[in-house]
Design a protein around this motif. Sequence first.
Motif, short mmCIF file in Angstrom:
data_model
loop_
_atom_site.label_atom_id
_atom_site.label_comp_id
_atom_site.label_asym_id
_atom_site.label_seq_id
_atom_site.Cartn_x
_atom_site.Cartn_y
_atom_site.Cartn_z
N UNK A 155 12.30 64.37 1.37
CA UNK A 155 11.32 65.46 1.48
C UNK A 155 10.23 65.09 2.47
N UNK A 156 9.79 63.84 2.38
CA UNK A 156 8.74 63.34 3.26
C UNK A 156 9.26 63.26 4.70
N UNK A 157 10.50 62.79 4.86
CA UNK A 157 11.09 62.72 6.21
C UNK A 157 11.20 64.12 6.81
N UNK A 158 11.64 65.09 6.02
CA UNK A 158 11.74 66.47 6.52
C UNK A 158 10.35 67.00 6.88
N UNK A 159 9.36 66.70 6.07
CA UNK A 159 7.99 67.11 6.39
C UNK A 159 7.52 66.51 7.70
N UNK A 160 7.86 65.25 7.94
CA UNK A 160 7.47 64.59 9.19
C UNK A 160 8.15 65.26 10.39
N UNK A 161 9.41 65.62 10.25
CA UNK A 161 10.12 66.31 11.33
C UNK A 161 9.48 67.66 11.61
N UNK A 162 9.17 68.40 10.55
CA UNK A 162 8.51 69.70 10.72
C UNK A 162 7.16 69.52 11.40
N UNK A 163 6.39 68.51 10.97
CA UNK A 163 5.09 68.25 11.59
C UNK A 163 5.22 67.91 13.06
N UNK A 164 6.18 67.08 13.40
CA UNK A 164 6.40 66.73 14.80
C UNK A 164 6.81 67.94 15.63
N UNK A 165 7.67 68.76 15.07
CA UNK A 165 8.11 69.97 15.77
C UNK A 165 6.95 70.95 15.96
N UNK A 166 6.11 71.09 14.95
CA UNK A 166 4.94 71.98 15.06
C UNK A 166 4.00 71.49 16.16
N UNK A 167 3.77 70.19 16.21
CA UNK A 167 2.90 69.63 17.25
C UNK A 167 3.49 69.86 18.64
N UNK A 168 4.79 69.65 18.78
CA UNK A 168 5.44 69.87 20.07
C UNK A 168 5.35 71.33 20.49
N UNK A 169 5.54 72.22 19.55
CA UNK A 169 5.45 73.65 19.83
C UNK A 169 4.04 74.03 20.29
N UNK A 170 3.05 73.55 19.58
CA UNK A 170 1.66 73.88 19.92
C UNK A 170 1.29 73.31 21.29
N UNK A 171 1.79 72.16 21.61
CA UNK A 171 1.47 71.55 22.90
C UNK A 171 2.18 72.24 24.06
N UNK A 172 3.36 72.84 23.80
CA UNK A 172 4.15 73.44 24.88
C UNK A 172 3.91 74.94 25.07
N UNK A 173 3.54 75.66 24.06
CA UNK A 173 3.40 77.12 24.17
C UNK A 173 2.41 77.52 25.26
N UNK A 174 1.24 76.92 25.38
CA UNK A 174 0.34 77.34 26.47
C UNK A 174 0.97 77.17 27.86
N UNK A 175 1.71 76.11 28.06
CA UNK A 175 2.38 75.90 29.36
C UNK A 175 3.43 76.97 29.60
N UNK A 176 4.17 77.32 28.56
CA UNK A 176 5.19 78.36 28.70
C UNK A 176 4.56 79.72 29.00
N UNK A 177 3.43 80.00 28.37
CA UNK A 177 2.75 81.27 28.62
C UNK A 177 2.23 81.35 30.04
N UNK A 178 1.73 80.25 30.57
CA UNK A 178 1.24 80.22 31.95
C UNK A 178 2.39 80.48 32.91
N UNK A 179 3.55 79.91 32.65
CA UNK A 179 4.72 80.10 33.51
C UNK A 179 5.23 81.54 33.47
N UNK A 180 5.06 82.19 32.35
CA UNK A 180 5.58 83.55 32.18
C UNK A 180 4.65 84.63 32.72
N UNK A 181 3.46 84.26 33.13
CA UNK A 181 2.52 85.25 33.65
C UNK A 181 3.02 85.81 34.97
N UNK A 182 2.82 87.12 35.19
CA UNK A 182 3.28 87.73 36.45
C UNK A 182 2.41 87.35 37.63
#
Length: 182
Positions: A155-182
């Motif tokens: 359960x703890x290992x799965x929580x750590x994976x989810x936490x890592x994925x959430x951090x990666x998503x938060x760090x990458x979304x702004x860059x993706x939004x900048x790339x998608x701007x017209x």
Amino acid sequence: MRVPAGLRDRDHRLTRRMAAWESPAARRTLPAVEEAAEHTKLWWAAALLMAVAGGWRGRKAAAAGVLAMAVAEVFSNGVAKQLVERRRPPTEWIPHDDVADRPDSSSFPSGHTAAAVAFTAAVAPSWPWAAAACAVPSVLVAAERVHSGAHYPSDVAAGAVIGGAAAALVRRVPRLLVRCRP
């Protein structure tokens, strides 16, 4: 939740071993860590300290940490726990009194661990020293969740994976939004 027999057996043995750990330092420290991490108080306090004392870098790190923590909490507690019904470790495995304070929700995944890892991992790119300081309580939160009988190690290992994925998503979304701007 159906867990493969080999993993389940290792998970059960490790849970019993960690719950029976009788270090005086652990018996003093882990309940205090759990209390601080309850309702993400520890991470909000860390974010406030970073934002006040860390200047622009501290505010950026705090914002990333809080956002990642929120994403991890929504996914772990709002989605995964609703999809996967897993009982908490049996109370007879836990030889101390901490077992009385366990939640009634699904054991899988650990939302405390997901929040801790998400916050710490999201802070790291902006302020590595602050993330290193946050890593210590993050590891203690994960250990406490098994020691108290609230979670299995998987359960703890799965929580750590989810936490890592959430951090990666938060760090990458702004860059993706900048790339998608017209």
